[in-house]
Design a protein around this motif. Structure first.
Motif, PDB file in Angstrom:
ATOM      1  N   VAL A 408       0.839  -1.207   0.000  1.00  0.00           N
ATOM      2  CA  VAL A 408       0.000   0.000   0.000  1.00  0.00           C
ATOM      3  C   VAL A 408       0.871   1.253   0.000  1.00  0.00           C
ATOM      4  CG1 VAL A 408      -1.801   1.286   1.197  1.00  0.00           C
ATOM      5  CG2 VAL A 408      -1.861  -1.212   1.187  1.00  0.00           C
ATOM      6  N   SER A 409       1.895   1.264   0.845  1.00  0.00           N
ATOM      7  CA  SER A 409       2.776   2.435   0.927  1.00  0.00           C
ATOM      8  C   SER A 409       3.457   2.707  -0.398  1.00  0.00           C
ATOM      9  CB  SER A 409       3.837   2.214   2.012  1.00  0.00           C
ATOM     10  OG  SER A 409       3.247   2.049   3.278  1.00  0.00           O
ATOM     11  N   ARG A 410       3.836   1.645  -1.087  1.00  0.00           N
ATOM     12  CA  ARG A 410       4.564   1.809  -2.339  1.00  0.00           C
ATOM     13  C   ARG A 410       3.665   2.271  -3.477  1.00  0.00           C
ATOM     14  NH1 ARG A 410       6.817   0.419  -6.904  1.00  0.00           N
ATOM     15  NH2 ARG A 410       9.076   0.121  -7.060  1.00  0.00           N
ATOM     16  N   ASN A 411       2.407   1.848  -3.473  1.00  0.00           N
ATOM     17  CA  ASN A 411       1.542   2.077  -4.624  1.00  0.00           C
ATOM     18  C   ASN A 411       0.381   3.034  -4.370  1.00  0.00           C
ATOM     19  OD1 ASN A 411       2.608   0.031  -6.733  1.00  0.00           O
ATOM     20  ND2 ASN A 411       2.496  -1.145  -4.837  1.00  0.00           N
ATOM     21  N   ALA A 412       0.179   3.429  -3.130  1.00  0.00           N
ATOM     22  CA  ALA A 412      -0.885   4.389  -2.814  1.00  0.00           C
ATOM     23  C   ALA A 412      -0.350   5.311  -1.720  1.00  0.00           C
ATOM     24  CB  ALA A 412      -2.160   3.665  -2.394  1.00  0.00           C
ATOM     25  N   THR A 413      -0.985   5.342  -0.568  1.00  0.00           N
ATOM     26  CA  THR A 413      -0.517   6.153   0.552  1.00  0.00           C
ATOM     27  C   THR A 413      -1.101   5.608   1.839  1.00  0.00           C
ATOM     28  OG1 THR A 413      -0.421   8.378   1.504  1.00  0.00           O
ATOM     29  CG2 THR A 413      -2.430   7.799   0.328  1.00  0.00           C
ATOM     30  N   VAL A 414      -0.393   5.828   2.945  1.00  0.00           N
ATOM     31  CA  VAL A 414      -0.939   5.498   4.263  1.00  0.00           C
ATOM     32  C   VAL A 414      -1.154   6.777   5.081  1.00  0.00           C
ATOM     33  CG1 VAL A 414       0.079   3.193   4.290  1.00  0.00           C
ATOM     34  CG2 VAL A 414       1.365   5.118   5.269  1.00  0.00           C
ATOM     35  N   ALA A 415      -1.066   7.920   4.434  1.00  0.00           N
ATOM     36  CA  ALA A 415      -1.227   9.201   5.129  1.00  0.00           C
ATOM     37  C   ALA A 415      -2.666   9.680   5.043  1.00  0.00           C
ATOM     38  CB  ALA A 415      -0.292  10.251   4.530  1.00  0.00           C
ATOM     39  N   GLY A 416      -3.281   9.949   6.180  1.00  0.00           N
ATOM     40  CA  GLY A 416      -4.650  10.443   6.193  1.00  0.00           C
ATOM     41  C   GLY A 416      -4.797  11.774   5.503  1.00  0.00           C
ATOM     42  N   ALA A 417      -3.751  12.612   5.558  1.00  0.00           N
ATOM     43  CA  ALA A 417      -3.819  13.920   4.909  1.00  0.00           C
ATOM     44  C   ALA A 417      -3.813  13.808   3.397  1.00  0.00           C
ATOM     45  CB  ALA A 417      -2.641  14.780   5.363  1.00  0.00           C
ATOM     46  N   GLU A 418      -3.412  12.656   2.863  1.00  0.00           N
ATOM     47  CA  GLU A 418      -3.421  12.436   1.419  1.00  0.00           C
ATOM     48  C   GLU A 418      -4.582  11.556   0.979  1.00  0.00           C
ATOM     49  OE1 GLU A 418       0.466  11.986  -0.715  1.00  0.00           O
ATOM     50  OE2 GLU A 418       1.179  11.545   1.312  1.00  0.00           O
ATOM     51  N   GLY A 419      -4.895  10.517   1.744  1.00  0.00           N
ATOM     52  CA  GLY A 419      -5.884   9.541   1.292  1.00  0.00           C
ATOM     53  C   GLY A 419      -7.048   9.298   2.210  1.00  0.00           C
ATOM     54  N   GLY A 420      -7.217  10.123   3.251  1.00  0.00           N
ATOM     55  CA  GLY A 420      -8.320   9.905   4.173  1.00  0.00           C
ATOM     56  C   GLY A 420      -8.034   8.777   5.148  1.00  0.00           C
ATOM     57  N   CYS A 421      -9.017   8.481   5.985  1.00  0.00           N
ATOM     58  CA  CYS A 421      -8.843   7.438   6.991  1.00  0.00           C
ATOM     59  C   CYS A 421      -8.733   6.052   6.357  1.00  0.00           C
ATOM     60  CB  CYS A 421      -9.997   7.467   7.993  1.00  0.00           C
ATOM     61  SG  CYS A 421      -9.682   6.516   9.496  1.00  0.00           S
ATOM     62  N   GLN A 422      -9.269   5.880   5.154  1.00  0.00           N
ATOM     63  CA  GLN A 422      -9.106   4.594   4.468  1.00  0.00           C
ATOM     64  C   GLN A 422      -7.624   4.280   4.282  1.00  0.00           C
ATOM     65  OE1 GLN A 422     -10.479   4.793   0.379  1.00  0.00           O
ATOM     66  NE2 GLN A 422      -8.657   5.965  -0.161  1.00  0.00           N
ATOM     67  N   ALA A 423      -6.786   5.316   4.124  1.00  0.00           N
ATOM     68  CA  ALA A 423      -5.359   5.100   3.949  1.00  0.00           C
ATOM     69  C   ALA A 423      -4.707   4.615   5.231  1.00  0.00           C
ATOM     70  CB  ALA A 423      -4.687   6.396   3.484  1.00  0.00           C
ATOM     71  N   GLU A 424      -5.226   5.042   6.368  1.00  0.00           N
ATOM     72  CA  GLU A 424      -4.646   4.662   7.652  1.00  0.00           C
ATOM     73  C   GLU A 424      -5.339   3.425   8.229  1.00  0.00           C
ATOM     74  OE1 GLU A 424      -3.542   7.609  10.442  1.00  0.00           O
ATOM     75  OE2 GLU A 424      -3.651   9.252   9.022  1.00  0.00           O
ATOM     76  N   VAL A 425      -6.577   3.587   8.673  1.00  0.00           N
ATOM     77  CA  VAL A 425      -7.297   2.472   9.291  1.00  0.00           C
ATOM     78  C   VAL A 425      -7.604   1.385   8.259  1.00  0.00           C
ATOM     79  CG1 VAL A 425      -9.523   1.849  10.292  1.00  0.00           C
ATOM     80  CG2 VAL A 425      -8.215   3.725  11.257  1.00  0.00           C
ATOM     81  N   GLY A 426      -7.886   1.779   7.015  1.00  0.00           N
ATOM     82  CA  GLY A 426      -8.139   0.778   5.979  1.00  0.00           C
ATOM     83  C   GLY A 426      -6.928  -0.089   5.733  1.00  0.00           C
ATOM     84  N   THR A 427      -5.749   0.539   5.630  1.00  0.00           N
ATOM     85  CA  THR A 427      -4.520  -0.232   5.439  1.00  0.00           C
ATOM     86  C   THR A 427      -4.232  -1.095   6.651  1.00  0.00           C
ATOM     87  OG1 THR A 427      -3.602   1.488   4.011  1.00  0.00           O
ATOM     88  CG2 THR A 427      -2.047  -0.069   4.976  1.00  0.00           C
ATOM     89  N   ALA A 428      -4.409  -0.549   7.846  1.00  0.00           N
ATOM     90  CA  ALA A 428      -4.161  -1.325   9.061  1.00  0.00           C
ATOM     91  C   ALA A 428      -5.077  -2.541   9.131  1.00  0.00           C
ATOM     92  CB  ALA A 428      -4.358  -0.441  10.293  1.00  0.00           C
ATOM     93  N   SER A 429      -6.328  -2.379   8.725  1.00  0.00           N
ATOM     94  CA  SER A 429      -7.256  -3.498   8.739  1.00  0.00           C
ATOM     95  C   SER A 429      -6.823  -4.571   7.739  1.00  0.00           C
ATOM     96  CB  SER A 429      -8.671  -3.013   8.417  1.00  0.00           C
ATOM     97  OG  SER A 429      -9.628  -4.011   8.660  1.00  0.00           O
ATOM     98  N   ALA A 430      -6.329  -4.135   6.572  1.00  0.00           N
ATOM     99  CA  ALA A 430      -5.831  -5.088   5.580  1.00  0.00           C
ATOM    100  C   ALA A 430      -4.611  -5.829   6.120  1.00  0.00           C
ATOM    101  CB  ALA A 430      -5.486  -4.355   4.287  1.00  0.00           C
ATOM    102  N   MET A 431      -3.713  -5.104   6.781  1.00  0.00           N
ATOM    103  CA  MET A 431      -2.534  -5.735   7.372  1.00  0.00           C
ATOM    104  C   MET A 431      -2.929  -6.751   8.432  1.00  0.00           C
ATOM    105  SD  MET A 431      -0.267  -2.216   7.743  1.00  0.00           S
ATOM    106  CE  MET A 431       1.010  -2.943   8.789  1.00  0.00           C
ATOM    107  N   ALA A 432      -3.853  -6.360   9.294  1.00  0.00           N
ATOM    108  CA  ALA A 432      -4.291  -7.255  10.364  1.00  0.00           C
ATOM    109  C   ALA A 432      -5.028  -8.467   9.814  1.00  0.00           C
ATOM    110  CB  ALA A 432      -5.182  -6.495  11.350  1.00  0.00           C
ATOM    111  N   ALA A 433      -5.817  -8.266   8.756  1.00  0.00           N
ATOM    112  CA  ALA A 433      -6.546  -9.383   8.157  1.00  0.00           C
ATOM    113  C   ALA A 433      -5.587 -10.420   7.591  1.00  0.00           C
ATOM    114  CB  ALA A 433      -7.475  -8.866   7.059  1.00  0.00           C
ATOM    115  N   ALA A 434      -4.554  -9.962   6.888  1.00  0.00           N
ATOM    116  CA  ALA A 434      -3.572 -10.894   6.335  1.00  0.00           C
ATOM    117  C   ALA A 434      -2.836 -11.626   7.449  1.00  0.00           C
ATOM    118  CB  ALA A 434      -2.590 -10.132   5.452  1.00  0.00           C
TER     119      ALA A 434
END
Length: 540
Positions: A408-434
């Protein structure tokens, strides 16, 4: 992205409440401090964009002061940095400019005068997950990220200067990675920025300055904020730096499909495939892969402390919007009601507890950010309590989570100021799910399906911190994202596939994040933050 890896996705280990607004801001100030020839005496910060709107609630002011004091991201003294600065005679001031247009929403200009009376100006950007870069020094454009040692040289534009610099570095065994040159006019003043591999000794620097055509040198050492733990006693790297450079293209994964192909071709888990890349990156820095494994153990220890601390006693958060929710939820589950307990409820409880630690400027692991720091530990620790997997299994699960966050970091963003909360909590949820899917016995493909479903479920989630604080609704979203992760892990384990593969979901998240209006990207101007009950409590 060659140096971007484990410690960037599961890290930094830091004092909350925000990886981009606290840890990233601290790193900017620390890089500026490294440019000085003497300790700072006076510093003025001008904040733009999201920094300007939320800096008090995110502790950005304290982080910037801490960076100028030379503190690190995990130093609990960050909480008191403004007072420490006053005690040390460092004059610190802040100016918020939320209206000027800048290229990045987390931007700060720094003017500093050191104890010798010399002045310096710089511009920095916090780019998410605690990473940062300097984009301007003394009015000249640069790109310094702290991934490599950087030399900044002021010189006359005459023949032979670059040859002298390169020759001196070569004689000192220092390899040049990249060079940028700027000049005012032919034969006038010139300005060079060199990124180099490895350390640059004082003797080499003095030899460079021996040229009468070089007037000044500034040196920025490579980022040491949690990236390079002590490797003493862990043995030698499995390969030399030269071999690591040669092997890097074989593990230079650009997306999840390449990670998956490598894992399946070599019979590895997703986490093991990611750690194969990490082994090469560690060797390039002269460290054994055991240093990365030691770091994973430290990550897990900090996650435990941040999750269980609030359950044992109350915490005082910066804004007072949260505090005690995790204990209340834990008490509900301990009442014996079957509907109030279970792994999902425990994961939500622990996720909420981590956000209480974070909001009280306690020590947490950005995973991948501070605002989403409760999701991965909430899920992993709940599973750990339930089935007690071994240390190796927990390490593999953390590495699996890191692999997903890396993509995600390489191909999108994990910063809320750039991609909203989906970038932060959404990525974290994907990480935790895997990671959860892996602990349940899933293979690499199923782990990525779990991640894809989890991220897809949270597409479009706004980043709307009430009062600019990483408290509400952040804490509750961490809890919901933890439950989402477990549900998606079970789906993947049962053979439920994501119609869109993970790489496509990541691209969708990138597009959705870019389309979100500014008010929904960490500015505290929209969403829940704009509700009538919240608008009247903006920070002064």
């Amino acid at each position: 992205m060659r140096s971007f890896g484990l410690r960037d996705v599961l890290g930094p280990i830091m004092v909350g409440p925000s990886s981009s607004h606290t840890a990233g801001a601290l790193r900017i100030a620390q890089m500026v401090r490294e440019l000085l020839d003497a300790p700072p005496a006076e510093v003025r910060f001008t904040l733009y964009g999201s920094f300007a709107r939320t800096y008090r609630g995110h502790g950005t002011d304290r982080a910037l002061a801490a960076g100028m004091l030379g503190l690190h991201t995990d130093d609990l003294r960050i909480r008191d940095s403004l007072q420490i600065a006053r005690d040390r005679g460092l004059a610190v001031s802040f100016e918020a400019d939320p209206t000027s247009r800048v290229s990045h929403p987390n931007t700060v200009d720094v003017w500093v005068r050191d104890a010798n009376g010399d002045e310096l100006t710089a511009r920095g950007e916090s780019i998410g997950g605690g990473a940062a870069r300097l984009t301007m020094i003394d009015g000249l454009s640069v790109q310094i990220t702290g991934e490599y040692n950087a030399l900044i040289l002021y010189e006359r534009d005459v023949p032979g200067v670059l040859g002298h610099i390169a020759g001196t570095l070569g004689e000192g065994g220092v390899n040049i990675g990249s060079v940028w040159m700027y000049r005012s006019r032919r034969g006038g003043e010139a300005f060079n920025v060199l990124e180099v591999d490895g350390p640059v000794s004082r003797e080499v620097r003095e030899a460079i300055l021996a040229s009468p055509d070089i007037s000044r040198m500034r040196f920025v050492p490579a980022d040491g904020l949690g990236r390079a733990p002590d490797a003493e006693g862990l043995g030698e790297p499995s390969m030399g730096p030269g071999e690591a450079e040669r092997l890097l293209p074989t593990v230079a994964f650009e997306d999840a499909s390449q990670l998956l192909s490598h894992a399946e071709a070599h019979g590895l888990t997703l986490g093991q495939a990611f750690m194969a890349r990490e082994e090469v990156c560690e060797a390039m820095h002269g460290r054994p892969v055991a240093a990365a494994e030691r770091y994973l153990d430290r990550v897990l220890d900090v996650m435990r402390e941040s999750a269980y601390g609030p359950l044992e006693g109350g915490v005082r958060t910066m804004g007072g919007l949260i505090g005690g929710e995790s204990r209340a939820l834990s008490g509900l589950a301990s009442g014996g009601d079957a509907l109030a307990g279970g792994v999902d409820a425990r994961a939500a409880t622990l996720a909420m507890a981590v956000l209480e630690t974070n909001a009280s400027m306690g020590r947490i692991v950005a995973a991948p950010t501070a605002g989403s720091s409760g999701v991965v530990p909430g899920v992993l620790l709940a599973i750990d309590e339930a089935v007690r997997p071994g240390r190796e299994e927990m390490r593999d699960a953390l590495a699996c989570a890191a692999a997903v966050g890396f993509v995600v970091s390489r191909n999108a963003t994990v910063a809320g100021a750039e991609g909203g909360c989906q970038a932060e909590v959404g990525t974290a949820s994907a990480m935790a799910a895997a990671a959860a899917a892996r602990l349940m016995g899933a293979g690499p493909r199923a782990c990525l399906d779990a991640a894809a479903i989890a991220l897809g479920n949270l597409l479009g989630l706004a980043c709307d911190p009430v009062r600019g604080l990483v408290e509400e609704p952040c804490q509750k979203r961490n809890a919901a994202a933890a439950a989402n992760a477990l549900a998606c892990a079970r789906m993947a384990l049962a053979g439920v596939r994501s119609v869109a593969p993970f790489d496509e979901v990541v691209q969708a998240a990138r597009r959705v994040g870019a389309s979100l209006p500014m008010e929904l990207r960490e500015t505290a101007l929209g969403g829940i933050a704009a509700c009538p009950s919240c608008r009247g409590c903006a920070l002064g």
